[in-house]
Design a protein around this motif. Sequence first.
Motif, PDB file in Angstrom:
ATOM      1  N   TYR A  96     -52.407  33.566-110.602  1.00  0.00           N
ATOM      2  CA  TYR A  96     -51.225  34.337-110.221  1.00  0.00           C
ATOM      3  C   TYR A  96     -51.138  35.646-111.011  1.00  0.00           C
ATOM      4  O   TYR A  96     -50.631  36.647-110.525  1.00  0.00           O
ATOM      5  N   GLN A 114     -51.056  29.215-110.215  1.00  0.00           N
ATOM      6  CA  GLN A 114     -50.040  28.629-109.342  1.00  0.00           C
ATOM      7  C   GLN A 114     -50.693  27.538-108.497  1.00  0.00           C
ATOM      8  O   GLN A 114     -51.689  27.785-107.814  1.00  0.00           O
ATOM      9  N   MET A 119     -46.317  24.541-104.973  1.00  0.00           N
ATOM     10  CA  MET A 119     -45.469  25.685-104.638  1.00  0.00           C
ATOM     11  C   MET A 119     -44.713  25.497-103.319  1.00  0.00           C
ATOM     12  O   MET A 119     -43.728  26.191-103.055  1.00  0.00           O
ATOM     13  N   LYS A 125     -41.238  26.098-106.393  1.00  0.00           N
ATOM     14  CA  LYS A 125     -41.717  27.311-105.715  1.00  0.00           C
ATOM     15  C   LYS A 125     -41.945  28.472-106.682  1.00  0.00           C
ATOM     16  O   LYS A 125     -42.741  29.371-106.401  1.00  0.00           O
ATOM     17  N   ASN A 126     -41.262  28.472-107.822  1.00  0.00           N
ATOM     18  CA  ASN A 126     -41.442  29.530-108.815  1.00  0.00           C
ATOM     19  C   ASN A 126     -42.231  29.056-110.041  1.00  0.00           C
ATOM     20  O   ASN A 126     -42.310  29.761-111.039  1.00  0.00           O
ATOM     21  N   HIS A 127     -42.815  27.884-109.937  1.00  0.00           N
ATOM     22  CA  HIS A 127     -43.511  27.294-111.085  1.00  0.00           C
ATOM     23  C   HIS A 127     -44.899  27.884-111.292  1.00  0.00           C
ATOM     24  O   HIS A 127     -45.661  28.082-110.344  1.00  0.00           O
ATOM     25  N   GLU A 151     -42.176  30.089-115.408  1.00  0.00           N
ATOM     26  CA  GLU A 151     -41.559  30.490-114.151  1.00  0.00           C
ATOM     27  C   GLU A 151     -42.031  31.903-113.802  1.00  0.00           C
ATOM     28  O   GLU A 151     -42.319  32.711-114.698  1.00  0.00           O
ATOM     29  N   ILE A 152     -42.115  32.202-112.517  1.00  0.00           N
ATOM     30  CA  ILE A 152     -42.509  33.539-112.078  1.00  0.00           C
ATOM     31  C   ILE A 152     -41.501  34.546-112.624  1.00  0.00           C
ATOM     32  O   ILE A 152     -40.299  34.415-112.375  1.00  0.00           O
ATOM     33  N   GLU A 154     -39.478  38.193-113.168  1.00  0.00           N
ATOM     34  CA  GLU A 154     -39.002  39.220-112.241  1.00  0.00           C
ATOM     35  C   GLU A 154     -39.727  40.550-112.467  1.00  0.00           C
ATOM     36  O   GLU A 154     -39.992  41.286-111.528  1.00  0.00           O
TER      37      GLU A 154
END
Length: 201
Positions: A96, A114, A119, A125-127, A151-152, A154
């Motif tokens: 990722y 990811q 996901m 989903k943000n892992h 976590e993804i 920002e």
Amino acid sequence: MKNICLILCVLLTSYGYSQEKKEIPGETEFQKELNIKYKDVSTSPLKAKDLKTFKGLDFFPVNDTFKVKATFKKTPNSPIFKMPTSTERKPEYRRYGIASFMLNGKEFSLEIYQNQSLMKQEEYKNHLFLPFTDETNGFESYGGGRYIDLEIPEGDTIEIDFNKAYNPYCAYSDRYSCPIPPRVNFLKTEINAGVKVFDKH
């Protein structure tokens, strides 16, 4: 009346002792939550014989030096690949992004992945998944490396807290299939943070 007071005192004393016994060891919330999970027979990866004597995982002392703010470069066009595990199972992952950071005056970078199956679940989903190895492996920490859940982010930075590094389930039982950290994620330094090697009985 005296008898009632005596009964109440006994009950309160017993309650106090039971509270002490139920106290979960841990210096941080992460450590306490992990110990709760490992102590619970329904969620623990421990073998039955180890669970009987389990009092808590052994951690390195919490050290803010190992809590780093990394520059995060996303790699959206990276291909999906099958990550090797301790068994024949090969789950699909995608790189990722790459996290670059300074630690003890040295520059390091780690690939962050990811899971393509995970996901699809709303909860994950943000892992992101960070498997790594370092120079403590096979000595103070588990020989097969350790993991960190992320976590993804920002923006273009991501916080990596090595104090939250935990062992693969394979460190506790051979009934699990665990991803093997890619060679590119070897840190040529000692990460004296997170979960230590498990003392099997």
